[in-house]
Motif scaffolding. Structure first.
Motif, PDB file in Angstrom:
ATOM      1  N   TRP A 278       1.011  -1.226   0.107  1.00  0.00           N
ATOM      2  CA  TRP A 278      -0.176   0.059   0.080  1.00  0.00           C
ATOM      3  C   TRP A 278       0.969   1.425  -0.125  1.00  0.00           C
ATOM      4  CZ3 TRP A 278      -3.337  -1.238   4.967  1.00  0.00           C
ATOM      5  CH2 TRP A 278      -4.264  -2.570   4.442  1.00  0.00           C
ATOM      6  N   CYS A 279       2.010   1.249   0.776  1.00  0.00           N
ATOM      7  CA  CYS A 279       2.788   2.424   0.657  1.00  0.00           C
ATOM      8  C   CYS A 279       3.537   2.581  -0.473  1.00  0.00           C
ATOM      9  CB  CYS A 279       3.904   2.128   1.833  1.00  0.00           C
ATOM     10  SG  CYS A 279       3.184   2.075   3.560  1.00  0.00           S
TER      11      CYS A 279
ATOM     12  N   ALA B 130       1.331   3.805  -3.566  1.00  0.00           N
ATOM     13  CA  ALA B 130       0.565   5.227  -3.408  1.00  0.00           C
ATOM     14  C   ALA B 130       1.828   6.206  -3.808  1.00  0.00           C
ATOM     15  CB  ALA B 130       0.367   5.501  -1.884  1.00  0.00           C
TER      16      ALA B 130
ATOM     17  N   PHE C 287      -4.701   2.832  -0.878  1.00  0.00           N
ATOM     18  CA  PHE C 287      -4.723   4.439  -0.248  1.00  0.00           C
ATOM     19  C   PHE C 287      -5.457   5.088  -1.080  1.00  0.00           C
ATOM     20  CE2 PHE C 287      -2.564   8.487   0.324  1.00  0.00           C
ATOM     21  CZ  PHE C 287      -2.826   8.375   1.740  1.00  0.00           C
TER      22      PHE C 287
ATOM     23  N   CYS D 254      -3.169   3.572   7.250  1.00  0.00           N
ATOM     24  CA  CYS D 254      -2.845   4.580   6.031  1.00  0.00           C
ATOM     25  C   CYS D 254      -2.503   6.015   6.619  1.00  0.00           C
ATOM     26  CB  CYS D 254      -3.802   4.815   5.313  1.00  0.00           C
ATOM     27  SG  CYS D 254      -3.946   3.242   4.151  1.00  0.00           S
TER      28      CYS D 254
ATOM     29  N   VAL E 296       1.215   5.170   5.671  1.00  0.00           N
ATOM     30  CA  VAL E 296       1.447   5.429   4.207  1.00  0.00           C
ATOM     31  C   VAL E 296       1.444   6.773   4.136  1.00  0.00           C
ATOM     32  CG1 VAL E 296       0.232   5.245   2.074  1.00  0.00           C
ATOM     33  CG2 VAL E 296       0.126   3.444   3.647  1.00  0.00           C
TER      34      VAL E 296
ATOM     35  N   LYS F 226       4.834   8.620   4.321  1.00  0.00           N
ATOM     36  CA  LYS F 226       5.793   8.367   3.462  1.00  0.00           C
ATOM     37  C   LYS F 226       5.309   9.091   2.131  1.00  0.00           C
ATOM     38  CE  LYS F 226       7.077   3.751   4.752  1.00  0.00           C
ATOM     39  NZ  LYS F 226       7.619   2.398   4.437  1.00  0.00           N
TER      40      LYS F 226
END
Length: 181
Positions: free
Chosen positions: A14-15, A18, A146, A156, A160, A163
């Motif tokens: 997910w990180c 995005a 995200f 998130c 996330v 980041k």
């Protein structure tokens, strides 16, 4: 020139998904699993840590707009490549830092990117360069996670979003939102 593919594992997909969704020259980003021994693994299986897969992203990009080396520089900036089999509180081989080159040229660029990035980290970079392997797209609910869940999800918000903010600040000239501005 045709699109090329980059496959990178930098902790929770997910990180990194995005971040790369925002990069000029990137046509698409898909979350998935690579580098393991189970055919068509599920998220639950991969999270169990026994399949050998890494959570990863597959990036389709236009090399005339952004080079593979530039994507790797961003990759090393937005995750901690000095943590072995983890990113923060996400622990296990499925969260390893790894590059899966699709050609000898990509492998050479990956090795050079590690050398370039090393001075930015107090400890040794433990990112592995692993052979290309079967790719298994993650379940639909992981794709563009995200973008869909974003600030409504605690993980998130805590992991996330910072980041993504770091990336957007450091790479403003590489953002799709700023292209042509």
């Amino acid at each position: 020139m045709a699109e090329e593919i980059a496959t990178l594992a930098g902790g929770c997909f997910w990180c990194v998904e995005a971040v790369f969704d925002d990069v000029i020259g990137v046509g698409s980003v898909e979350s998935g699993y690579i580098g393991g021994k189970v055919v068509n693994p599920t998220y639950k299986q991969v999270c169990g840590g026994d399949t050998g897969h890494a959570e990863a992203i597959r990036i389709a990009f236009d090399p005339e707009v952004i080079g593979y080396g530039d994507l790797l520089d961003i990759f090393f900036h937005v995750h901690d490549p000095s943590q072995l089999n983890r990113q923060g509180n996400d622990v296990g081989t499925q969260y390893r830092s790894a590059i899966f080159p699709h050609s000898p040229e990509q492998e050479a660029e990956a090795r050079a990117a590690i050398v370039r990035a090393q001075p930015d980290w107090p400890g040794p970079i433990v990112t592995t360069i692993e052979p290309d392997a079967p790719w298994y797209p993650a379940e639909d609910y992981h794709q563009e996670y995200f973008a869909r869940e974003g600030m409504g999800n605690g993980y998130c918000v805590a992991v996330v979003a910072p980041k993504l903010a770091k990336f957007r600040k450091s790479y403003a000239n590489r953002l799709k939102a700023n292209a042509g501005a």
